[in-house]
Scaffold this active site. Structure first.
Site, PDB file in Angstrom:
ATOM      1  N   HIS A  58      -7.090   1.342  -6.774  1.00 58.83           N
ATOM      2  CA  HIS A  58      -6.577   0.469  -5.720  1.00 58.83           C
ATOM      3  C   HIS A  58      -5.082   0.707  -5.632  1.00 58.83           C
ATOM      4  O   HIS A  58      -4.400   0.793  -6.665  1.00 58.83           O
ATOM      5  CB  HIS A  58      -6.851  -1.002  -6.019  1.00 58.83           C
ATOM      6  CG  HIS A  58      -8.297  -1.377  -5.978  1.00 58.83           C
ATOM      7  ND1 HIS A  58      -8.963  -1.602  -4.805  1.00 58.83           N
ATOM      8  CD2 HIS A  58      -9.199  -1.542  -6.974  1.00 58.83           C
ATOM      9  CE1 HIS A  58     -10.219  -1.917  -5.080  1.00 58.83           C
ATOM     10  NE2 HIS A  58     -10.393  -1.868  -6.386  1.00 58.83           N
ATOM     11  N   ASN A  90     -11.723   4.552  -3.832  1.00 57.02           N
ATOM     12  CA  ASN A  90     -10.959   3.367  -3.498  1.00 57.02           C
ATOM     13  C   ASN A  90     -11.859   2.605  -2.535  1.00 57.02           C
ATOM     14  O   ASN A  90     -11.940   2.952  -1.359  1.00 57.02           O
ATOM     15  CB  ASN A  90      -9.620   3.703  -2.852  1.00 57.02           C
ATOM     16  CG  ASN A  90      -8.815   2.456  -2.548  1.00 57.02           C
ATOM     17  OD1 ASN A  90      -9.351   1.360  -2.425  1.00 57.02           O
ATOM     18  ND2 ASN A  90      -7.509   2.625  -2.397  1.00 57.02           N
ATOM     19  N   TYR A 136       0.787  -1.234   0.000  1.00 59.01           N
ATOM     20  CA  TYR A 136       0.000   0.000   0.000  1.00 59.01           C
ATOM     21  C   TYR A 136       0.823   1.290   0.000  1.00 59.01           C
ATOM     22  O   TYR A 136       0.256   2.371  -0.072  1.00 59.01           O
ATOM     23  CB  TYR A 136      -0.933   0.010   1.212  1.00 59.01           C
ATOM     24  CG  TYR A 136      -1.827  -1.205   1.279  1.00 59.01           C
ATOM     25  CD1 TYR A 136      -2.810  -1.428   0.319  1.00 59.01           C
ATOM     26  CD2 TYR A 136      -1.669  -2.151   2.283  1.00 59.01           C
ATOM     27  CE1 TYR A 136      -3.626  -2.554   0.372  1.00 59.01           C
ATOM     28  CE2 TYR A 136      -2.483  -3.281   2.341  1.00 59.01           C
ATOM     29  CZ  TYR A 136      -3.450  -3.466   1.386  1.00 59.01           C
ATOM     30  OH  TYR A 136      -4.254  -4.584   1.432  1.00 59.01           O
ATOM     31  N   ARG A 150      -9.384 -11.450  -3.853  1.00 56.31           N
ATOM     32  CA  ARG A 150      -9.242 -10.017  -4.138  1.00 56.31           C
ATOM     33  C   ARG A 150      -9.182  -9.717  -5.646  1.00 56.31           C
ATOM     34  O   ARG A 150      -9.175  -8.563  -6.040  1.00 56.31           O
ATOM     35  CB  ARG A 150      -7.964  -9.467  -3.520  1.00 56.31           C
ATOM     36  CG  ARG A 150      -7.932  -9.474  -2.030  1.00 56.31           C
ATOM     37  CD  ARG A 150      -6.668  -8.781  -1.554  1.00 56.31           C
ATOM     38  NE  ARG A 150      -6.380  -9.094  -0.186  1.00 56.31           N
ATOM     39  CZ  ARG A 150      -6.833  -8.393   0.849  1.00 56.31           C
ATOM     40  NH1 ARG A 150      -7.594  -7.347   0.654  1.00 56.31           N
ATOM     41  NH2 ARG A 150      -6.520  -8.749   2.074  1.00 56.31           N
ATOM     42  N   HIS A 168     -14.821  -6.312  -3.681  1.00 51.32           N
ATOM     43  CA  HIS A 168     -14.843  -7.728  -4.029  1.00 51.32           C
ATOM     44  C   HIS A 168     -16.177  -8.414  -3.772  1.00 51.32           C
ATOM     45  O   HIS A 168     -16.394  -9.515  -4.264  1.00 51.32           O
ATOM     46  CB  HIS A 168     -13.729  -8.456  -3.280  1.00 51.32           C
ATOM     47  CG  HIS A 168     -12.434  -7.726  -3.322  1.00 51.32           C
ATOM     48  ND1 HIS A 168     -11.748  -7.484  -4.500  1.00 51.32           N
ATOM     49  CD2 HIS A 168     -11.710  -7.132  -2.344  1.00 51.32           C
ATOM     50  CE1 HIS A 168     -10.650  -6.799  -4.232  1.00 51.32           C
ATOM     51  NE2 HIS A 168     -10.605  -6.570  -2.937  1.00 51.32           N
TER      52      HIS A 168
END
Length: 141
Positions: A96, A70, A22, A107, A76
């Protein structure tokens, strides 16, 4: 141009989460990056860990020229988020930070992707910057 940026569940924990996936920036850092990169855009930033609050906001986007979301893990499995996203009439982007298409099997599928005008994944904080660039281009067309 007015743009609503929605950060979904757990994005308030950026900077503390797995930085190899991330990045190291916090959500506030990403907001500042967008504001500084695109000073001509009037941004509204919103984050919630509560799906219903995000849906309420999506149902009231008439005043915006663009939307960037986001959705985090909601991407999902949340059919109700998808239904609300589908109703948004302005140009819309899904971002994302990580490359969800090359992560755990659960995912890899994003139910918002087919509805997005812009879709950027796997570029960490640059996912937001690149998506905003495309939203601006689409807005000017």
């Amino acid at each position: 141009m007015k743009c609503l940026v929605i950060h979904g569940p757990n994005l308030n924990m950026l900077g503390k989460r797995n930085q190899s996936l991330y990045g190291s920036l916090t959500m506030q850092d990403i907001n500042a990056l967008l504001s500084n990169t695109y000073p001509e855009v009037d941004f509204t930033f919103f984050q919630s860990n509560h799906e219903g609050l995000i849906i309420d906001l999506l149902q009231n986007t008439e005043e915006y020229d663009a939307l960037m979301i986001n959705p985090g893990g909601l991407a999902h499995h949340s059919v109700i988020l998808r239904d609300a996203f589908e109703l948004v009439t302005c140009k819309k982007a899904v971002v994302h930070l990580s490359d969800i298409e090359h992560r755990e099997y659960f995912r890899r599928f994003d139910i918002l992707k087919p509805l997005a005008d812009v879709y950027v994944i796997g570029q960490k904080e640059q996912s937001y910057v690149l998506a905003m660039k495309e939203l601006i281009e689409k807005h000017l067309q």
